[in-house]
Scaffold this motif. Sequence first.
Motif, PDB file in Angstrom:
ATOM      1  N   MET A 147       0.947  -1.099   0.076  1.00 43.03           N
ATOM      2  CA  MET A 147       0.144   0.084   0.190  1.00 43.03           C
ATOM      3  C   MET A 147       0.966   1.429  -0.073  1.00 43.03           C
ATOM      4  O   MET A 147       1.643   1.353   0.952  1.00 43.03           O
ATOM      5  N   VAL A 148       0.481   2.164  -0.836  1.00 44.59           N
ATOM      6  CA  VAL A 148       1.112   3.428  -0.897  1.00 44.59           C
ATOM      7  C   VAL A 148       0.123   4.480  -1.195  1.00 44.59           C
ATOM      8  O   VAL A 148      -0.796   4.188  -2.010  1.00 44.59           O
ATOM      9  N   ASN A 149       0.133   5.551  -0.232  1.00 42.69           N
ATOM     10  CA  ASN A 149      -0.788   6.545  -0.488  1.00 42.69           C
ATOM     11  C   ASN A 149      -2.294   6.026  -0.591  1.00 42.69           C
ATOM     12  O   ASN A 149      -3.220   6.416  -1.107  1.00 42.69           O
ATOM     13  N   GLU A 150      -2.456   4.982   0.546  1.00 44.17           N
ATOM     14  CA  GLU A 150      -3.776   4.312   0.677  1.00 44.17           C
ATOM     15  C   GLU A 150      -4.248   3.526  -0.376  1.00 44.17           C
ATOM     16  O   GLU A 150      -5.402   3.339  -0.587  1.00 44.17           O
ATOM     17  N   LYS A 151      -3.531   3.296  -1.343  1.00 41.53           N
ATOM     18  CA  LYS A 151      -3.705   2.652  -2.428  1.00 41.53           C
ATOM     19  C   LYS A 151      -3.014   1.156  -2.877  1.00 41.53           C
ATOM     20  O   LYS A 151      -1.780   1.304  -2.328  1.00 41.53           O
ATOM     21  N   LEU A 152      -3.553   0.091  -3.115  1.00 38.88           N
ATOM     22  CA  LEU A 152      -2.690  -1.031  -3.439  1.00 38.88           C
ATOM     23  C   LEU A 152      -1.768  -0.805  -4.681  1.00 38.88           C
ATOM     24  O   LEU A 152      -2.133  -0.321  -5.561  1.00 38.88           O
ATOM     25  N   LEU A 153      -0.394  -1.214  -4.305  1.00 36.25           N
ATOM     26  CA  LEU A 153       0.570  -1.039  -5.349  1.00 36.25           C
ATOM     27  C   LEU A 153       0.858  -2.254  -6.097  1.00 36.25           C
ATOM     28  O   LEU A 153       0.723  -2.242  -7.375  1.00 36.25           O
ATOM     29  N   VAL A 154       1.288  -3.309  -5.367  1.00 42.38           N
ATOM     30  CA  VAL A 154       1.663  -4.604  -6.036  1.00 42.38           C
ATOM     31  C   VAL A 154       1.254  -5.666  -4.656  1.00 42.38           C
ATOM     32  O   VAL A 154       0.816  -5.225  -3.632  1.00 42.38           O
ATOM     33  N   GLY A 155       0.578  -6.994  -5.393  1.00 42.53           N
ATOM     34  CA  GLY A 155       0.521  -8.006  -4.158  1.00 42.53           C
ATOM     35  C   GLY A 155       1.313  -9.117  -4.706  1.00 42.53           C
ATOM     36  O   GLY A 155       1.456  -9.450  -5.750  1.00 42.53           O
ATOM     37  N   ALA A 156       1.665  -9.777  -3.633  1.00 40.00           N
ATOM     38  CA  ALA A 156       2.614 -11.221  -3.840  1.00 40.00           C
ATOM     39  C   ALA A 156       1.579 -12.137  -3.660  1.00 40.00           C
ATOM     40  O   ALA A 156       0.802 -12.365  -2.616  1.00 40.00           O
ATOM     41  N   LEU A 157       1.370 -13.138  -4.644  1.00 42.80           N
ATOM     42  CA  LEU A 157       0.464 -14.131  -4.799  1.00 42.80           C
ATOM     43  C   LEU A 157       1.158 -15.613  -4.219  1.00 42.80           C
ATOM     44  O   LEU A 157       2.430 -15.735  -4.115  1.00 42.80           O
ATOM     45  N   LYS A 158       0.578 -16.349  -3.954  1.00 41.48           N
ATOM     46  CA  LYS A 158       0.845 -17.785  -3.417  1.00 41.48           C
ATOM     47  C   LYS A 158       1.913 -18.246  -3.997  1.00 41.48           C
ATOM     48  O   LYS A 158       2.797 -19.132  -3.635  1.00 41.48           O
ATOM     49  N   ASP A 159       1.463 -18.251  -5.469  1.00 46.58           N
ATOM     50  CA  ASP A 159       2.484 -19.117  -6.366  1.00 46.58           C
ATOM     51  C   ASP A 159       3.921 -18.543  -6.778  1.00 46.58           C
ATOM     52  O   ASP A 159       4.591 -18.719  -7.729  1.00 46.58           O
ATOM     53  N   GLY A 160       4.198 -17.095  -6.276  1.00 48.07           N
ATOM     54  CA  GLY A 160       5.371 -16.508  -6.458  1.00 48.07           C
ATOM     55  C   GLY A 160       4.815 -15.405  -7.419  1.00 48.07           C
ATOM     56  O   GLY A 160       5.939 -14.558  -7.860  1.00 48.07           O
ATOM     57  N   ALA A 161       3.809 -15.374  -8.302  1.00 42.22           N
ATOM     58  CA  ALA A 161       3.643 -14.371  -9.072  1.00 42.22           C
ATOM     59  C   ALA A 161       3.355 -13.178  -8.440  1.00 42.22           C
ATOM     60  O   ALA A 161       3.285 -12.974  -7.100  1.00 42.22           O
ATOM     61  N   LEU A 162       3.153 -12.077  -9.209  1.00 40.43           N
ATOM     62  CA  LEU A 162       3.021 -10.759  -8.601  1.00 40.43           C
ATOM     63  C   LEU A 162       1.744 -10.226  -9.174  1.00 40.43           C
ATOM     64  O   LEU A 162       1.410 -10.009 -10.474  1.00 40.43           O
ATOM     65  N   LEU A 163       0.744  -9.482  -8.390  1.00 39.76           N
ATOM     66  CA  LEU A 163      -0.296  -8.745  -8.869  1.00 39.76           C
ATOM     67  C   LEU A 163       0.214  -7.228  -8.782  1.00 39.76           C
ATOM     68  O   LEU A 163       0.534  -6.496  -7.904  1.00 39.76           O
ATOM     69  N   VAL A 164      -0.103  -6.622 -10.077  1.00 32.11           N
ATOM     70  CA  VAL A 164       0.412  -5.375 -10.345  1.00 32.11           C
ATOM     71  C   VAL A 164      -0.589  -4.336 -10.792  1.00 32.11           C
ATOM     72  O   VAL A 164      -1.545  -4.605 -11.455  1.00 32.11           O
ATOM     73  N   HIS A 165      -0.871  -3.211  -9.926  1.00 33.76           N
ATOM     74  CA  HIS A 165      -1.873  -2.241 -10.532  1.00 33.76           C
ATOM     75  C   HIS A 165      -1.319  -1.082 -11.122  1.00 33.76           C
ATOM     76  O   HIS A 165      -0.392  -0.203 -10.672  1.00 33.76           O
ATOM     77  N   ALA A 166      -1.359  -1.002 -12.615  1.00 32.35           N
ATOM     78  CA  ALA A 166      -0.827  -0.034 -13.381  1.00 32.35           C
ATOM     79  C   ALA A 166      -1.802   0.801 -14.071  1.00 32.35           C
ATOM     80  O   ALA A 166      -3.123   0.549 -14.018  1.00 32.35           O
ATOM     81  N   ASP A 167      -1.218   1.819 -14.779  1.00 34.20           N
ATOM     82  CA  ASP A 167      -2.092   2.722 -15.478  1.00 34.20           C
ATOM     83  C   ASP A 167      -3.055   1.821 -16.542  1.00 34.20           C
ATOM     84  O   ASP A 167      -2.331   1.298 -17.622  1.00 34.20           O
ATOM     85  N   PRO A 168      -4.170   1.775 -16.690  1.00 37.28           N
ATOM     86  CA  PRO A 168      -5.103   1.148 -17.652  1.00 37.28           C
ATOM     87  C   PRO A 168      -4.714   1.713 -19.044  1.00 37.28           C
ATOM     88  O   PRO A 168      -4.852   1.028 -20.052  1.00 37.28           O
ATOM     89  N   ALA A 169      -4.268   2.971 -19.167  1.00 33.53           N
ATOM     90  CA  ALA A 169      -4.058   3.636 -20.721  1.00 33.53           C
ATOM     91  C   ALA A 169      -2.840   2.592 -21.227  1.00 33.53           C
ATOM     92  O   ALA A 169      -2.878   2.707 -22.419  1.00 33.53           O
ATOM     93  N   ILE A 170      -2.085   2.072 -20.513  1.00 27.53           N
ATOM     94  CA  ILE A 170      -0.718   1.446 -20.909  1.00 27.53           C
ATOM     95  C   ILE A 170      -0.966  -0.282 -20.813  1.00 27.53           C
ATOM     96  O   ILE A 170      -0.179  -0.824 -20.928  1.00 27.53           O
ATOM     97  N   HIS A 171      -2.146  -0.613 -20.383  1.00 24.80           N
ATOM     98  CA  HIS A 171      -2.406  -1.902 -20.068  1.00 24.80           C
ATOM     99  C   HIS A 171      -2.008  -2.938 -21.135  1.00 24.80           C
ATOM    100  O   HIS A 171      -1.015  -3.847 -20.807  1.00 24.80           O
TER     101      HIS A 171
END
Length: 104
Positions: free
Chosen positions: A1-25
């Motif tokens: 969490m940065v600035n009260e928003k989710l930045l990234v999350g670590a998943l059980k299998d070692g993957a990463l959940l990333v919250h990025a700009d939808p415009a460059i998705h």
Amino acid sequence: MVNEKLLVGALKDGALLVHADPAIHAGLLLRPGAKQAEMGTGRSMGPGWIRVDAAGIDEDAALTSWLHTALEFNRAATGNGRCTRRWATLAERCPPAWPAPPRR
């Protein structure tokens, strides 16, 4: 969490959940190991939510790149570049590199 928003999350299998700009998705999905994040089978989390397989972040440079991508979107989405983490009290703004964890 940065600035009260989710930045990234670590998943059980070692993957990463990333919250990025939808415009460059779409462009981000072309990077190694990246695919559309899902909340359960077949339920897309929508533009801006990307799952990066563990193999796609096995190099420090790749992981750092994803963290920077998420941090830049966070700064733009929250409208300020200020860190709200308690342990960043001396920093006026978030440093350009991913910060070190707090000392205990």
